[in-house]
Scaffold this motif. Structure first.
Motif, PDB file in Angstrom:
ATOM      1  N   VAL B 261       0.842  -1.205   0.000  1.00 34.13           N
ATOM      2  CA  VAL B 261       0.000   0.000   0.000  1.00 34.13           C
ATOM      3  C   VAL B 261       0.873   1.248   0.000  1.00 34.13           C
ATOM      4  O   VAL B 261       0.611   2.206  -0.746  1.00 34.13           O
ATOM      5  CB  VAL B 261      -0.934  -0.022   1.231  1.00 34.13           C
ATOM      6  CG1 VAL B 261      -1.610   1.328   1.397  1.00 34.13           C
ATOM      7  CG2 VAL B 261      -1.972  -1.106   1.083  1.00 34.13           C
ATOM      8  N   LEU B 262       1.947   1.229   0.804  1.00 37.45           N
ATOM      9  CA  LEU B 262       2.835   2.404   0.853  1.00 37.45           C
ATOM     10  C   LEU B 262       3.413   2.698  -0.523  1.00 37.45           C
ATOM     11  O   LEU B 262       3.482   3.857  -0.946  1.00 37.45           O
ATOM     12  CB  LEU B 262       3.966   2.174   1.862  1.00 37.45           C
ATOM     13  CG  LEU B 262       3.572   2.195   3.341  1.00 37.45           C
ATOM     14  CD1 LEU B 262       4.783   1.955   4.218  1.00 37.45           C
ATOM     15  CD2 LEU B 262       2.937   3.534   3.697  1.00 37.45           C
ATOM     16  N   VAL B 263       3.811   1.633  -1.227  1.00 37.65           N
ATOM     17  CA  VAL B 263       4.388   1.825  -2.565  1.00 37.65           C
ATOM     18  C   VAL B 263       3.334   2.408  -3.507  1.00 37.65           C
ATOM     19  O   VAL B 263       3.587   3.374  -4.229  1.00 37.65           O
ATOM     20  CB  VAL B 263       4.936   0.493  -3.109  1.00 37.65           C
ATOM     21  CG1 VAL B 263       5.325   0.636  -4.572  1.00 37.65           C
ATOM     22  CG2 VAL B 263       6.132   0.046  -2.294  1.00 37.65           C
ATOM     23  N   VAL B 264       2.125   1.821  -3.472  1.00 44.89           N
ATOM     24  CA  VAL B 264       1.066   2.292  -4.374  1.00 44.89           C
ATOM     25  C   VAL B 264       0.742   3.759  -4.104  1.00 44.89           C
ATOM     26  O   VAL B 264       0.603   4.570  -5.030  1.00 44.89           O
ATOM     27  CB  VAL B 264      -0.196   1.414  -4.221  1.00 44.89           C
ATOM     28  CG1 VAL B 264      -1.381   2.061  -4.909  1.00 44.89           C
ATOM     29  CG2 VAL B 264       0.055   0.035  -4.780  1.00 44.89           C
ATOM     30  N   ILE B 265       0.680   4.126  -2.814  1.00 44.30           N
ATOM     31  CA  ILE B 265       0.367   5.519  -2.477  1.00 44.30           C
ATOM     32  C   ILE B 265       1.463   6.450  -2.978  1.00 44.30           C
ATOM     33  O   ILE B 265       1.188   7.527  -3.519  1.00 44.30           O
ATOM     34  CB  ILE B 265       0.148   5.657  -0.956  1.00 44.30           C
ATOM     35  CG1 ILE B 265      -1.212   5.065  -0.601  1.00 44.30           C
ATOM     36  CG2 ILE B 265       0.232   7.110  -0.520  1.00 44.30           C
ATOM     37  CD1 ILE B 265      -1.514   5.029   0.860  1.00 44.30           C
ATOM     38  N   ALA B 266       2.723   6.003  -2.835  1.00 50.72           N
ATOM     39  CA  ALA B 266       3.831   6.832  -3.329  1.00 50.72           C
ATOM     40  C   ALA B 266       3.705   7.026  -4.836  1.00 50.72           C
ATOM     41  O   ALA B 266       3.915   8.133  -5.344  1.00 50.72           O
ATOM     42  CB  ALA B 266       5.158   6.176  -2.973  1.00 50.72           C
ATOM     43  N   VAL B 267       3.324   5.957  -5.555  1.00 57.85           N
ATOM     44  CA  VAL B 267       3.182   6.060  -7.014  1.00 57.85           C
ATOM     45  C   VAL B 267       2.056   7.033  -7.364  1.00 57.85           C
ATOM     46  O   VAL B 267       2.201   7.868  -8.264  1.00 57.85           O
ATOM     47  CB  VAL B 267       2.907   4.659  -7.621  1.00 57.85           C
ATOM     48  CG1 VAL B 267       2.501   4.782  -9.081  1.00 57.85           C
ATOM     49  CG2 VAL B 267       4.146   3.794  -7.501  1.00 57.85           C
ATOM     50  N   ILE B 268       0.943   6.939  -6.625  1.00 61.19           N
ATOM     51  CA  ILE B 268      -0.183   7.840  -6.915  1.00 61.19           C
ATOM     52  C   ILE B 268       0.203   9.295  -6.653  1.00 61.19           C
ATOM     53  O   ILE B 268      -0.104  10.187  -7.449  1.00 61.19           O
ATOM     54  CB  ILE B 268      -1.408   7.422  -6.083  1.00 61.19           C
ATOM     55  CG1 ILE B 268      -1.987   6.138  -6.676  1.00 61.19           C
ATOM     56  CG2 ILE B 268      -2.456   8.529  -6.069  1.00 61.19           C
ATOM     57  CD1 ILE B 268      -3.176   5.614  -5.951  1.00 61.19           C
ATOM     58  N   ASP B 269       0.905   9.536  -5.557  1.00 59.07           N
ATOM     59  CA  ASP B 269       1.355  10.896  -5.260  1.00 59.07           C
ATOM     60  C   ASP B 269       2.213  11.435  -6.395  1.00 59.07           C
ATOM     61  O   ASP B 269       2.075  12.587  -6.813  1.00 59.07           O
ATOM     62  CB  ASP B 269       2.181  10.918  -3.969  1.00 59.07           C
ATOM     63  CG  ASP B 269       1.312  10.799  -2.746  1.00 59.07           C
ATOM     64  OD1 ASP B 269       0.094  10.645  -2.911  1.00 59.07           O
ATOM     65  OD2 ASP B 269       1.844  10.862  -1.630  1.00 59.07           O
ATOM     66  N   TRP B 270       3.103  10.573  -6.881  1.00 60.53           N
ATOM     67  CA  TRP B 270       4.012  10.978  -7.953  1.00 60.53           C
ATOM     68  C   TRP B 270       3.233  11.287  -9.232  1.00 60.53           C
ATOM     69  O   TRP B 270       3.432  12.325  -9.865  1.00 60.53           O
ATOM     70  CB  TRP B 270       5.023   9.851  -8.151  1.00 60.53           C
ATOM     71  CG  TRP B 270       5.905  10.008  -9.334  1.00 60.53           C
ATOM     72  CD1 TRP B 270       6.987  10.825  -9.440  1.00 60.53           C
ATOM     73  CD2 TRP B 270       5.793   9.301 -10.575  1.00 60.53           C
ATOM     74  NE1 TRP B 270       7.555  10.681 -10.674  1.00 60.53           N
ATOM     75  CE2 TRP B 270       6.846   9.752 -11.388  1.00 60.53           C
ATOM     76  CE3 TRP B 270       4.917   8.331 -11.078  1.00 60.53           C
ATOM     77  CZ2 TRP B 270       7.035   9.273 -12.682  1.00 60.53           C
ATOM     78  CZ3 TRP B 270       5.102   7.857 -12.357  1.00 60.53           C
ATOM     79  CH2 TRP B 270       6.158   8.317 -13.146  1.00 60.53           C
TER      80      TRP B 270
END
Lengths: 274, 285, 306
Positions: B261-270
């Motif tokens: 989830v942390l990775v996915v959220i980072a990707v969405i933020d980017w």
């Protein structure tokens, strides 16, 4: 005695200071001149190790300064005060606290973190400020002062360190002629009265001539002149400054107001009696 | 005054200096006040940690250590049902997107009723604002639980929760953007003799649209974060998988899911940063 | 070089402009259509994945109104401020009846605020310490800065309630788990903001303190801290508002505060008790927001006057 033995500074591929070897006896007032980028500032900042030398050695009273680490290094910095072109005071603290911060080396962890200063330190700081004619602003927030006032506060901070050597990196470059005179007179008085070694970077030629016992000229990281003001002929000076010679000389023409004060201690321009 | 060393300063010197500069030696009142406030904070902290039974932390160290060990040592990775995990993550993103979109659409309407310059009737404006306060004042997770009670377990409750809290947040922010509009540009359009629809199209819209898009994108980002925990109360998404596996004691899988989830959220933020830059340039906030 | 007035269809400035303009419009339209298709595709996918279909919504909406109807208090004007009867009960229709458990709620709200306050203080302290390690211009060793930044990212990446879930398992049910969970998350969030403030601070005072022989701690304490303290205070107050909201929710997983009561009430009852607790929570959160906002404004006002 401060001995330089092949002291060098290299930034990546450019050599800022080429191996420098010379000696400064105690109590001398030395001016380092040269055009901007000649390596004056780097040389000065290597003395208190704000810039790390890339090679060579530096000895003070026979002690190797270049090898100091940790507390010993901080002790040397405490012995070797520095005044900066931009004053480097803490603008949001009051003048007195800025001056007392000169004694931080002698504090233990708790008292320095809690900001506790003794009555003796306060008295000493006030005396130092008084010597520079700045005691009346002791409780003002520092960033409300003018440039000239800030530089005098910075000198007071350096004084409470009770240093053996005083470094001044372009102390008057940001000041108007009147304040420049006050600051230079103060440095000279400290040199004469306290017997401190003063090493001073200056960009104007005649200031160096008028205030210093000895002048060191630098060009592209190399010491090209080392002698008394009288030995520094116009031709030698032109060589040091190169393309910037006209500028340095014309400044010399206009800043004739800068003559060493007749009475040795600095005379503040407006002193509030208190 | 000439040279004076620190060691040579006598008590007499100190007394004399103190007499001339009494304030430099510390204002007793201010010093006491400062010390008292720090003491108060310290006493409060000690008291409150006692009140919250901080001792339990020390006695729980074995249990906590076991938990951490089981989170770090991953076992039987073949049986982790990855399809469900990634479906849960996809569902979370989908919930956030639909919820934010609905929230944006409704906030667009509400914002004009809550802004001073577009809604002159004070009663309506205040009523709308208080309603928005309620939407925002109740946490999204609480809304999630309320909607689970109303419409049952599943992502529908989650979408509704995101919708209602985003609507509250966005409508408030939008209405502030509308109130901060530059009147001169509107006057300029009006001076050309444009009718109302054109005044809105050329006077208002160019000013508020970039701000609105930017705010909605931020809202989408923050909704993906918050939607991950909506599942803890049964409102769909990855949170349901986290709490199921946590209850079953599969702590290694929980750790894996959280990392994903942390990775996915980072990707969405980017990604949303890229979109923001593309549409509104660096100045958009 | 041809002059502007060159004739011929290819070089006519008007037709050149027209072709250019048509091409630009076509390009922009193409980009917009692509984006619209992407957007609609993503929307369709989202609706399908979240099963947010019109029939479900149509079936859900009446139930929502039904539910909200059942949780509304039934207050009657004439009974509103009626006291306890002889048997010690409030009559139906009075505020006292609605808020029968008022003192219990108030005690839990108080606990919630204390949790937020303690977590804010602890989190601010930890964040200040870590922000000096994490800021690129302050960190004593670059590897330590990178480590501190990763740690802060982790702390703020994981939501409070997830930390609370894990901590309840580790230290047991009760407010301690909530306080710790909020502290960890607040440390991460504030630590990042603080380190950014540090990175924007002037390094000149730091050089000054370094030159008097100050240690790293003294350089930070005297060189950086006075510059950044007003910002830190403002951020910490703002974080307190957020922490109050968070501490009202961590109780959902058993980590103390009003949340447990809220979750219990919503899950097991569908009567006016739900709105009673909810209203109290909303009022508390709004009141704290207003107070903290005012405090922040006076703080900033004072700063700008200096």
């Amino acid at each position: 005695m401060l001995e330089f033995k092949g002291l060098t500074k290299q930034f990546n591929s450019t050599i800022a200071v080429k191996p420098a070897t010379f000696t400064i006896p105690d109590g001398q007032m030395v001016g380092i001149i040269g055009r901007s980028g000649a390596g004056k500032s780097t040389l000065l900042r290597m003395i208190n190790r704000l810039n790390e030398p890339s090679g060579g050695q530096m000895l003070f009273q026979g002690r190797d300064i270049t090898a100091l680490k940790g507390r010993a290094l901080r002790e040397w910095r405490n012995e070797c005060a520095m005044v900066f072109q931009q004053f480097n005071l803490v603008g949001r603290l009051n003048v007195l606290t800025n001056v007392m911060s000169g004694r931080l080396f002698h504090h233990d962890f708790a008292s320095s973190m809690l900001g506790i200063f003794t009555a003796r330190e306060r008295a000493f700081a006030i005396r130092a400020l008084d010597r520079l004619g700045m005691a009346h602003v002791a409780l003002q927030q520092t960033d409300t002062l003018s440039g000239g006032q800030m530089q005098r506060v910075a000198i007071a901070r350096a004084l409470v360190q009770e240093p053996r050597v005083m470094l001044a990196d372009e102390p008057i470059a940001s000041l108007d002629p009147l304040n420049a005179k006050v600051v230079m007179d103060a440095l000279r008085a400290i040199n004469r009265q306290d017997g401190l070694t003063v090493i001073c970077n200056l960009h104007t030629l005649d200031t160096a001539r008028q205030y210093c016992d000895r002048i060191i000229g630098m060009q592209d990281g190399v010491i090209v002149f080392d002698g008394t003001p009288t030995e520094l002929t116009d031709r030698a000076a032109r060589e040091i400054y190169g393309a910037e010679a006209e500028e340095a000389f014309s400044e010399a023409m206009t800043s004739t107001a800068l003559r060493p004060g007749a009475s040795a201690p600095a005379q503040p321009e407006a002193r509030v009696v208190n | 005054m000439s040279t004076l060393t620190y060691a040579a300063i006598s008590d007499v010197d100190i007394a004399a200096t103190r007499k001339r500069h009494p304030k430099a030696f510390g204002d007793p009142f201010a010093t006491t006040l400062k010390a008292a406030s720090w003491a108060f904070i310290a006493v409060y902290l000690v008291w409150s940690l006692g009140f919250f039974e901080i001792g339990k932390l020390l006695s729980a160290s074995d249990r906590a250590w076991a938990l951490i060990t089981r989170m770090v040592v991953w076992q039987d990775m073949a049986t982790w049902q990855y399809y469900n995990i990634y479906k849960g993550i996809a569902q979370t993103i989908a919930m956030a997107f639909v919820g934010t979109l609905l929230g944006t659409i409704f906030a667009l309407g509400l914002a004009f009723f809550a802004a001073r310059n577009t809604m002159p009737v004070g009663v309506i404006r205040h009523a709308v604002r208080r309603m928005l306060d309620v939407f925002r004042g109740i946490d999204q997770v609480v809304w999630g639980l309320v909607f689970v009670r109303a419409v049952g377990l599943g992502p529908l409750a989650g979408v509704l929760a995101i919708w209602i809290s985003d609507m509250g947040n966005l409508a408030k922010l939008y209405s502030e953007a509308i109130e901060n509009i530059d009147r001169k540009q509107v006057e300029g359009v009006r001076a050309t003799g444009a009718d109302t629809s054109r005044i809105i199209r050329f006077g208002y819209l160019p000013q508020i649209l970039p701000v609105f898009i930017s705010l909605s994108l931020y809202s989408f980002e923050s909704s993906t974060r918050s939607a991950t925990i909506l599942g803890l109360v049964g409102a769909g998404g990855i949170g349901m998988i986290i709490i199921e596996r946590f209850r079953a004691g599969l702590f290694d899988q929980v750790a894996f899911v959280v990392l994903n989830v942390l990775v996915v959220i980072a990707v969405i933020d980017w990604g949303s940063g890229l979109i923001r830059k593309r549409f509104i340039g660096e100045r958009g906030h | 070089m041809a002059s502007i007035t060159t004739n011929g269809p290819d070089h006519d400035p008007v037709s050149l402009f027209e072709t250019h303009r048509t091409r630009m419009i076509r390009d922009r339209m193409l980009a917009n259509i692509t984006l619209a298709v992407l957007f609609l595709g993503f929307l369709a996918w989202s609706i399908w994945i979240s099963r947010f279909t019109p029939d479900r919504l149509a079936a859900g909406i009446p139930r929502i109104f039904e539910y909200f109807g059942s949780v509304m208090p039934s207050l009657q004007w004439d009974m509103l401020f009626e006291g306890r009867s002889a048997e010690g009960r409030f009559p139906a229709g009075s505020v006292g009846y609605w808020y029968n458990d008022f003192w219990k709620y108030l005690r839990l709200i108080w606990e919630t605020i204390l949790m937020a306050l303690t977590a804010t203080l602890l989190g601010t302290g930890l964040a200040i310490a870590l922000s000096f390690l994490a800021a690129r211009n302050c960190t004593p060793y670059p590897w330590m800065g990178a480590a501190a930044r990763r740690f802060l990212e982790f702390c703020r990446g994981v939501p409070e309630i997830l930390f609370a879930l894990i901590l309840v398992f580790a230290v047991g049910i009760g407010p301690l788990a909530g306080v710790l969970a909020i502290t960890i998350h607040a440390t991460g969030a504030l630590g990042k903001l603080f380190s950014e403030v540090n990175e924007n601070a002037s390094m000149r005072p730091v050089d000054g303190i370094k030159a008097v022989g100050g240690s790293w701690f003294e350089q930070m304490r005297y060189g950086i801290l006075p510059q950044v303290l007003p910002n830190f205070t403002s951020y910490a107050l703002w974080r307190f508002e957020i922490n109050v909201r968070a501490s009202a929710v961590v109780g959902f997983v058993g980590a103390g505060g009003i949340g447990a009561e809220l979750s219990h009430t919503i899950s097991f009852y569908s009567d006016d008790r739900v709105t009673a607790v909810l209203l109290l929570v909303v009022l508390t959160v709004t009141a704290i927001d207003l107070l903290s906002e005012r405090a922040r404004h006076t703080l900033i006002g004072k700063e700008s006057l200096k």
